[in-house]
Each structure stands twice: as C-alpha cells, then as structure tokens.
Design an enzyme around this catalytic site. Structure first.
Site, PDB file in Angstrom:
ATOM      1  N   GLY A 145      51.202  39.731  54.819  1.00 28.04           N
ATOM      2  CA  GLY A 145      51.856  40.989  55.139  1.00 28.04           C
ATOM      3  C   GLY A 145      50.983  42.196  54.812  1.00 28.04           C
ATOM      4  O   GLY A 145      51.105  43.245  55.447  1.00 28.04           O
TER       5      GLY A 145
ATOM      6  N   GLU B 192      49.050  32.699  55.768  1.00 27.17           N
ATOM      7  CA  GLU B 192      50.449  32.241  55.663  1.00 27.17           C
ATOM      8  C   GLU B 192      50.583  30.722  55.784  1.00 27.17           C
ATOM      9  O   GLU B 192      51.448  30.123  55.142  1.00 27.17           O
ATOM     10  CB  GLU B 192      51.309  32.929  56.733  1.00 27.17           C
TER      11      GLU B 192
ATOM     12  N   GLU C 209      48.901  42.621  57.673  1.00 21.66           N
ATOM     13  CA  GLU C 209      49.743  43.055  58.797  1.00 21.66           C
ATOM     14  C   GLU C 209      50.047  44.555  58.717  1.00 21.66           C
ATOM     15  O   GLU C 209      50.123  45.228  59.745  1.00 21.66           O
ATOM     16  CB  GLU C 209      51.036  42.228  58.831  1.00 21.66           C
TER      17      GLU C 209
ATOM     18  N   ALA D 285      53.604  39.304  51.708  1.00 20.32           N
ATOM     19  CA  ALA D 285      55.030  39.338  51.378  1.00 20.32           C
ATOM     20  C   ALA D 285      55.228  38.695  50.016  1.00 20.32           C
ATOM     21  O   ALA D 285      54.505  37.768  49.658  1.00 20.32           O
ATOM     22  CB  ALA D 285      55.807  38.581  52.438  1.00 20.32           C
TER      23      ALA D 285
HETATM   24  N1  3HC Z   1      54.016  36.732  46.350  1.00 20.30           N
HETATM   25  C1  3HC Z   1      54.440  36.718  45.059  1.00 20.30           C
HETATM   26  N2  3HC Z   1      53.606  36.687  44.010  1.00 20.30           N
HETATM   27  C2  3HC Z   1      52.285  36.668  44.270  1.00 20.30           C
HETATM   28  C3  3HC Z   1      51.781  36.687  45.581  1.00 20.30           C
HETATM   29  C4  3HC Z   1      52.716  36.714  46.664  1.00 20.30           C
HETATM   30  N3  3HC Z   1      52.330  36.759  47.944  1.00 20.30           N
HETATM   31  N4  3HC Z   1      50.431  36.660  45.522  1.00 20.30           N
HETATM   32  C5  3HC Z   1      50.115  36.628  44.198  1.00 20.30           C
HETATM   33  N5  3HC Z   1      51.235  36.642  43.459  1.00 20.30           N
HETATM   34  C6  3HC Z   1      51.330  36.632  41.977  1.00 20.30           C
HETATM   35  C7  3HC Z   1      50.860  35.314  41.380  1.00 20.30           C
HETATM   36  O1  3HC Z   1      51.910  34.366  41.347  1.00 20.30           O
HETATM   37  C8  3HC Z   1      50.416  35.738  40.000  1.00 20.30           C
HETATM   38  O2  3HC Z   1      51.576  35.874  39.235  1.00 20.30           O
HETATM   39  P1  3HC Z   1      51.551  35.601  37.636  1.00 20.30           P
HETATM   40  O3  3HC Z   1      50.603  36.627  37.084  1.00 20.30           O
HETATM   41  O4  3HC Z   1      52.963  35.768  37.241  1.00 20.30           O
HETATM   42  O5  3HC Z   1      51.046  34.187  37.473  1.00 20.30           O
HETATM   43  C9  3HC Z   1      49.855  37.137  40.235  1.00 20.30           C
HETATM   44  O6  3HC Z   1      50.406  37.590  41.482  1.00 20.30           O
HETATM   45  C10 3HC Z   1      48.338  37.171  40.365  1.00 20.30           C
HETATM   46  O7  3HC Z   1      47.930  36.209  41.335  1.00 20.30           O
HETATM   47  P2  3HC Z   1      46.665  35.257  41.081  1.00 20.30           P
HETATM   48  O8  3HC Z   1      46.755  34.667  39.722  1.00 20.30           O
HETATM   49  O9  3HC Z   1      46.605  34.337  42.244  1.00 20.30           O
HETATM   50  O10 3HC Z   1      45.489  36.321  41.099  1.00 20.30           O
HETATM   51  P3  3HC Z   1      44.059  36.196  41.767  1.00 20.30           P
HETATM   52  O11 3HC Z   1      43.386  37.483  41.525  1.00 20.30           O
HETATM   53  O12 3HC Z   1      43.403  34.926  41.354  1.00 20.30           O
HETATM   54  O13 3HC Z   1      44.330  36.064  43.354  1.00 20.30           O
HETATM   55  C11 3HC Z   1      45.267  36.608  45.501  1.00 20.30           C
HETATM   56  C12 3HC Z   1      44.921  37.099  44.073  1.00 20.30           C
HETATM   57  C13 3HC Z   1      43.983  36.279  46.261  1.00 20.30           C
HETATM   58  C14 3HC Z   1      46.003  37.725  46.180  1.00 20.30           C
HETATM   59  C15 3HC Z   1      46.150  35.335  45.404  1.00 20.30           C
HETATM   60  O14 3HC Z   1      47.212  35.572  44.526  1.00 20.30           O
HETATM   61  C16 3HC Z   1      46.743  34.894  46.714  1.00 20.30           C
HETATM   62  O15 3HC Z   1      46.087  34.238  47.486  1.00 20.30           O
HETATM   63  N6  3HC Z   1      48.018  35.254  46.975  1.00 20.30           N
HETATM   64  C17 3HC Z   1      48.761  34.743  48.099  1.00 20.30           C
HETATM   65  C18 3HC Z   1      48.310  35.362  49.396  1.00 20.30           C
HETATM   66  C19 3HC Z   1      49.191  34.886  50.521  1.00 20.30           C
HETATM   67  O16 3HC Z   1      49.319  33.710  50.779  1.00 20.30           O
HETATM   68  N7  3HC Z   1      49.807  35.847  51.229  1.00 20.30           N
HETATM   69  C20 3HC Z   1      50.686  35.541  52.303  1.00 20.30           C
HETATM   70  C21 3HC Z   1      52.101  35.612  51.828  1.00 20.30           C
HETATM   71  S1  3HC Z   1      53.247  35.186  53.117  1.00 20.30           S
HETATM   72  C22 3HC Z   1      53.377  36.616  54.024  1.00 20.30           C
HETATM   73  O17 3HC Z   1      52.710  37.584  53.755  1.00 20.30           O
HETATM   74  C23 3HC Z   1      54.342  36.573  55.139  1.00 20.30           C
HETATM   75  C24 3HC Z   1      54.230  37.755  56.022  1.00 20.30           C
HETATM   76  O18 3HC Z   1      53.464  37.417  57.150  1.00 20.30           O
HETATM   77  C25 3HC Z   1      55.570  38.245  56.482  1.00 20.30           C
END
Ligand code: 3HC
Length: 689
Positions: free
Chosen positions: A99, A122, A102, A60
């Site tokens: 997500g 998450e 998911e 998400a």
């Molecule tokens: N939401 C918004 N922005 C995100 C994002 C997310 N979930 N994941 C990554 N981004 C953005 C980063 O802020 C970054 O932005 P920027 O270029 O402006 O700085 C850009 O995407 C690239 O991210 P990284 O610099 O981290 O790139 P990497 O290649 O090093 O890593 C990744 C990629 C492994 C996907 C890492 O970004 C990551 O771990 N992301 C978060 C994953 C996460 O926690 N997902 C769960 C979200 S909560 C959810 O899904 C709820 C659901 O259950 C309803």
C-alpha cells in the site's frame, strides 16, 4: 496521530507517521483523506507526501487483515488523491511497499532517495495488491516489469525503479526536490489512471505464469495477481480496480494468507524470551571448534558480520582442511558478488585457524562443531575448560546428543548450552538454542545475542533426543519407512510430499545428507528403544549395502555420473523382500494416505514436544519446521497447519491409527486436551512457556 500536515506558502507537506515503519491503518487512511480535502480547501499548488523515520510506508497494516476491511478503504483514498485538482508528489524517503508503493503510484510524481526501495510484495502475504497496484504499475513501467514485480513480489531499488519509469527522479533530499518542481510542469503530468494500459502480450503472461509456478509452487496469490493484470489489459480502469479489490478481499480471508501472515509475525516475534535480562558474553571474538562443513559455515557466517573468529582443529591436517573449507566459502561469496576482493581480504584478516586451543583463550563464546560423538565432545569441553576465561560461554552444535552430558564434562555446566545450526550454517535461518538443566541465563542470553547478530530465527528448545526439529524429523522418517514396508516406494513418498509443498521428499533429503547419519542415530537409540515398537530395517540394509546416498552415487535413488536422481528398480525389489521377511502384506497406498500418515505422525510428535515443555509454544514449532525443515511456509508451519485442519478432526483420524498400532500412534495428551476443551494448539501453553 498517523498523518501530520502543514503548509508553507502554497505547498502542503503531509507526513505518514506510524512508527516504526508507517504501516497504513484506518487512522492513516482517514488522515490522508482529510489531507486531500484540506489541500483543496486551502487551494494549494501541490502536496508533498513523505514518511517519518526510516520508511515511506511498509504497506497496509497486516494486523487489520484478520477482521473485516474498515472504512475509508485505501483504493478510495488513493482515487481521491489521484483525482484531486491539487497534484500530489510522493517524496519516497525509504521503503515504499505494498500500500505504501500504491500511495506513491497514485501521486502525480514520484521522487525517491537513493536508499529507497519500491515494491508490491503482497503475494508474500498471500494476497495481491488491493489499492490499484496491479493497474497503475503496468501503466507506468510496462507489462513485463509489472508482472515480475507483482507476481514474484520482489522489491526494486530506486535506481532500477527509475530505469523502468516507475519514479521520475532520485534525489538525496526528495522533499526538497519535490518542492522545487516547476508548478506548470507538474500540472502537465497525466494522472496514472488516465494512461493507456499496455498491449496484451501472451508470451510475457505465459512466461511469468511458469516462473511463478516454479518459484512459489502451491501458492494461489501469484496466479491470481497475473489473472488480474491480464484482465486489466482489456478492461476499463475502474472495472479492473473492482476486480483487483474483490480478489484482494477474497484472498485476505483465505487459508494461505492467514498462514503467511502468521509466519510473517512469528518470524518477527522470534526473540529472547521475556524476562531473560542477563547481559550476554562479549561476541567480538568467537571461537569455533572443528572446521568441517558445519564449523566452516558457522565461522564464515560470523566473519561476514564483522567478528574475529578462531577456528580450532586437532592437528595440522585439520587446520589445512578447515582453511580450505572456509576459503571455498569466501571464493563462493566473491563469485556470487556478495563479497568484493577487499571484503574477502578483510574477512581473511579476521580469521585465525590453529591446533593450539590457547589461541581462543580470550573469545567470549566457543561453538563446538566437531564430530557427533559423546566421547569426542566431552574431550573437547574438557580441553576448553583449561584455556577459556571462566566467564566464556561454551556451546555445542550437537544435533542429537545430550547437552547435559556434554555440559557435565565442564567444571561449570552453567556456562554450557546447545546452539543447533542447520547446514549450510551461513545460509539457513534457524538456530535452535538448547537450554540444558544447568544452563545459566547469561549463556542463554549469549545464544540469543548471537542469533540477532547473525540475523537468525532463534527458537528455544529443551533437552531431548533431537530437540524440536530433529525429533519431529525422525518420527517423519520412521513413518515414511513404515509406508515403504506397507506398500509404497521412496519415489511415491517423495512425490506425495512434494505435492504437499516440500521442495524435496524425505528420501531425496536422506540421499543428500547421507544415510549413515540416520544409521548412527538408530544404533545410538538401540539400547533405549521400546522393544514393542515396530522397527523397519530397510534403511539399515541400505547402509549395510553401501547405499549411502548422493556421496556414494547410490542411495534411495541412483545418481549416474554424479548427476540428477534416477529411479532404481532394485530398491523396490529389496523393499518387497524385506516385507516378505517381516510377513507384511503390501498394498496400494495413494498419495493422500501417504501425506496424511506422515503429517499426522509429525503433528502427534510435535504435540508431545509441546507437552513435555521442549518447545515453549506452537509458534516456535512452526518456526522450526518452516525455517529448518522446508515445511511449506504458505501452510504456516506444522502446528498452524494442524489448527487449520482442526485438532478434533486430527484426534479422530489418530484414533483409527492408534487402534492398529497403539505404541507408535499413542495420541499425545496435548491433542486430547485441546480436542476436549475446544482449544487450538496455538493457545496451548507448556509448563515451560
Ligand atoms: N503491517 C503491520 N506491521 C508491520 C508491517 C505491516 N505491513 N510491516 C512491518 N510491520 C511491523 C513488524 O511486525 C515489526 O513489528 P514489531 O516491531 O512489533 O516486531 C515492525 O513493523 C518492524 O518490522 P521489521 O522488524 O520487519 O523491520 P525491518 O526494518 O527489518 O523491515 C520492512 C521493514 C522491509 C518494511 C518489513 O517489515 C516488511 O517487509 N514489511 C512487510 C511489507 C509488506 O509485505 N507490505 C505489503 C502489505 S499488504 C498491502 O499493502 C496490501 C495493500 O495492497 C492493500
């Protein structure tokens, strides 16, 4: 446009397309819902969903979490995908997280590329899966694996996901493989929600609760994720989904999730400041002066990322010691599986250790990591001037000394900067990049380029005693010693700060790093210390009595046989005696007061650091405290924590302390300004920023 689609024959191709990592926002959810209807109208046989670029979907879009949830909601979109008469296949081309995973779990089949990673991380953002992850994962991979995956938030590689039954196949081209799946076979696959929930297993639930509490102490989300999974074992699927969603929405609004999101984005925003456009020095060859613990760690870190490294020592004995220190790190890398034998050999091939400074003459950057003495450092910088190319950048790893004074010993102070690493330097993520009065943009850009190369979190700092981190830490230790004098003992202080969320309290940390370090600093500060400032001599007496910490087997604690810490009642006697000398009447101090005084002391010092322009933003201080000093990440760093308490309330509490001791507790003008103008510290802009 965040979802694209087209059909070929009776197959629909849907692509998640929101660069750089396909985070799932409102328009992607709407696009997916439209695609479900489109596939049904077109009466397709199947839909293959994949991601554009390097990711399937990173989850998400966490930037939406600050506001109310926006329709269409992801659980409803996934429900529509799962119940559609057109079966969907997830072709997982890269990371599928949160997500993103998911979406895949709601598809009828999952085929992943060997590079893919699947996870429900998450909890690292302070929430739980909010679109069926808790209920669908356990139906596919069993209770034990789902618990580990969700409560600890660690993603798995494609081959592990296949082994536990989360995905059906691994293929180099998952889209092509999805296209080749036999239509009848696909129609026979049971939708995930129709699979039975696993049998309850009290032992597995108990074990994961203990593991999550040990790994993520103080954090709510892992606990709540386990509760929801446990409830789902006996609830009907849709009732469990409702419970999951309410829990997700509640946590998303909570303080911990806000703090963890703040850290997630702060870490990614830590980059060279805007406007710093100078080209950095060439970093293919880096020299490190001093092969002690810190120098060896820096050298090993640079070697591991493919650089040529020269370590300079002052004599042959130093060369041997440096070689042994680096060899130890290489051996550890091999024994932990981070390096294989050929990798270790390649790393040794890139390393030169010498007592001839000229060996480093063609390096683009030199990092001095020698003994913490102005005389020693000035001598080294003088020697470097003789051998290094005029455009080489010279950095000092000093923790406290004046970078400008060190720079003055070079003919060209503009090429000198501070690069403050934290031990162990190859592991700790923080790098303070210290700009001296004359540091050039090129030298600064080189510091940021090195941070990027070493995957560190860079924070720009100005010159002062201790820069950002050690200056805050010194104030923390000073206040802790005052608590000792006033009535606490070291183990009560440590326990209180562990309960706050630190892995170790200040006294255990002191024993680990050695009490002689703080002693030397205090002696250096003797000449400039305000004579009216309260001074507690207990830590000095510890050093005078040879209680130097772990390395001496005795410090604030005893370490019999080099083992774990044991409380030493003699320490309390000594503190009581010092309080008697100082005519201080000691009193009971509870954990809340300990925490309050220590945290307020740090916040007040940090606010001065902002006001003086030593740190450019509150966010930078958050990064320093979390990545260098163990401040609990789930509190979002020191300044985020201060903002969550409220600056006005902080000032109110500080006024009471200031009345008792106006020198120590002089309230920072930044706090007063923020309180008066109803501003958060996060909004405060320093003159330097
Ligand atoms: N939401 C918004 N922005 C995100 C994002 C997310 N979930 N994941 C990554 N981004 C953005 C980063 O802020 C970054 O932005 P920027 O270029 O402006 O700085 C850009 O995407 C690239 O991210 P990284 O610099 O981290 O790139 P990497 O290649 O090093 O890593 C990744 C990629 C492994 C996907 C890492 O970004 C990551 O771990 N992301 C978060 C994953 C996460 O926690 N997902 C769960 C979200 S909560 C959810 O899904 C709820 C659901 O259950 C309803």
């Amino acid at each position: 446009m965040s979802v694209t689609r087209y059909s070929e024959g009776r197959t629909g191709f849907v692509t998640l397309d929101n660069p750089p990592v396909n985070a799932i926002g409102k328009s992607m959810r709407a696009g997916l819902l439209d695609a479900v209807a489109w596939a049904e109208t077109e009466n397709l046989d199947r839909v293959i969903v994949t991601g554009a670029g390097r990711a399937f979907a990173a989850g998400a879009d966490a930037r939406e979490f600050d506001g109310a949830a926006l329709e269409p909601f992801l659980p409803d979109v996934l429900d529509a995908i799962e119940r559609s008469f057109v079966p969907w296949i997830a072709a997982i081309n890269g990371v599928a997280l949160g997500g993103g995973a998911e979406i895949a779990l709601a598809c009828r089949m999952r085929i992943a590329s060997p590079r893919a990673q699947i996870g429900l991380p998450e909890v690292t953002l302070g929430v739980i899966p909010g679109a069926g992850g808790t209920q669908r994962a356990m139906r596919l991979c069993g209770l034990g694996t789902a618990l580990e995956m969700i409560a600890l938030g660690k993603p798995m590689r494609a081959r592990d996901a296949k082994a536990v039954g989360l995905i059906h196949a691994i293929e180099d081209d998952p889209v092509e493989a999805a296209d080749l799946v036999n239509t009848e076979e696909l129609q026979c696959v049971v939708p995930t929600w129709e699979l039975p929930a696993p049998e309850p297993d009290k032992a597995a639930i108990g074990a994961i609760r203990a593991k999550a509490a040990a790994r993520m102490p103080g954090q709510i989300a892992p606990r709540r994720a386990i509760d929801v999974i446990e409830a789902g074992l006996s609830l009907p699927f849709h009732a469990a989904m409702k419970l999951e969603r309410t829990t997700f929405l509640e946590l998303k609004e909570g303080e911990q999730s806000r703090a963890l999101r703040h850290m997630f984005f702060a870490e990614r925003a830590a980059k060279a400041p805007a406007g710093l456009e100078a080209a950095p020095a060439d970093l293919s060859k880096i020299a490190v002066v001093g092969g002690g613990t810190m120098g060896a760690g820096i050298a090993y870190g640079c070697l591991s990322l493919g650089q040529q490294v020269v370590v300079l020592e002052h004599d042959a004995e130093g060369v041997d010691r440096a070689a042994a220190n680096i060899e130890k790190l290489i051996a550890k890398g091999v024994s932990r599986g981070r390096l294989d034998q050929s990798g270790a050999e390649a790393l040794r091939d890139r390393l030169t250790i010498s007592d001839e400074y000229a060996t480093a003459g063609d390096a683009g950057l030199v990092i001095e990591a020698a003994f913490e003495s102005m005389e020693v450092k000035r001598d080294i910088f003088g020697k470097l001037d003789e051998v290094m190319a005029p455009d080489a950048v010279l950095a000092t790893n000093t923790s406290y000394l004046d970078v400008d004074q060190i720079a003055a010993s070079s003919r060209d102070p503009s090429r000198v900067l501070g690069l403050h690493f934290f031990a162990p330097a190859h592991i700790m993520r923080l790098l303070e990049i210290v700009r001296g009065a004359k540091t050039s943009d090129r030298a600064l850009a080189t510091g940021f380029a090195l941070a990027k190369l070493l995957k560190k979190v860079p924070v720009l700092a100005g010159v002062c005693d201790g820069f950002i981190g050690n200056r805050i830490f010194s104030r923390y230790k000073e206040e802790a010693d005052m608590l000792l004098m006033d009535g606490s003992n070291p183990w009560e202080v440590d326990e209180a700060m562990e309960a706050f969320g630190y892995a170790m309290g200040p006294y255990e940390v002191g024993d680990l790093s050695g009490l002689d370090i703080g002693y030397a600093n205090r002696r250096r500060q003797d000449a400039t210390r305000d004579p009216n400032r309260r001074y507690v001599p207990i830590a000095d007496r510890m050093v005078q009595e040879g209680r130097l910490g772990r390395k001496a087997g005795v410090g604030w604690y005893r370490y019999p046989g080099g083992g774990g810490k044991v409380i030493d009642p003699l320490i309390e006697d000594m503190i009581v005696e010092e309080a008697h000398f100082a005519k201080v009447e000691r009193r009971e101090i509870d954990g809340d007061e300990i925490r309050e005084r220590l945290v307020l002391a740090m916040i007040n010092e940090a606010a001065d650091i902002l006001g003086e322009g030593i740190a450019a933003s509150a966010r930078d201080i958050d990064l320093v405290t979390v990545f260098g000093y163990g401040f609990p990440r789930w509190r979002g760093g020191l300044m985020h924590h201060a903002d969550s308490i409220g600056v006005a309330q902080i000032v109110e509490k500080l006024r009471v302390l200031e009345a008792a001791n106006p020198v120590i507790w002089k309230i920072s003008p930044v706090l007063l300004d923020c309180a008066e103008n109803g501003k958060a510290l996060a909004e405060w802009q320093s003159a330097a920023g």
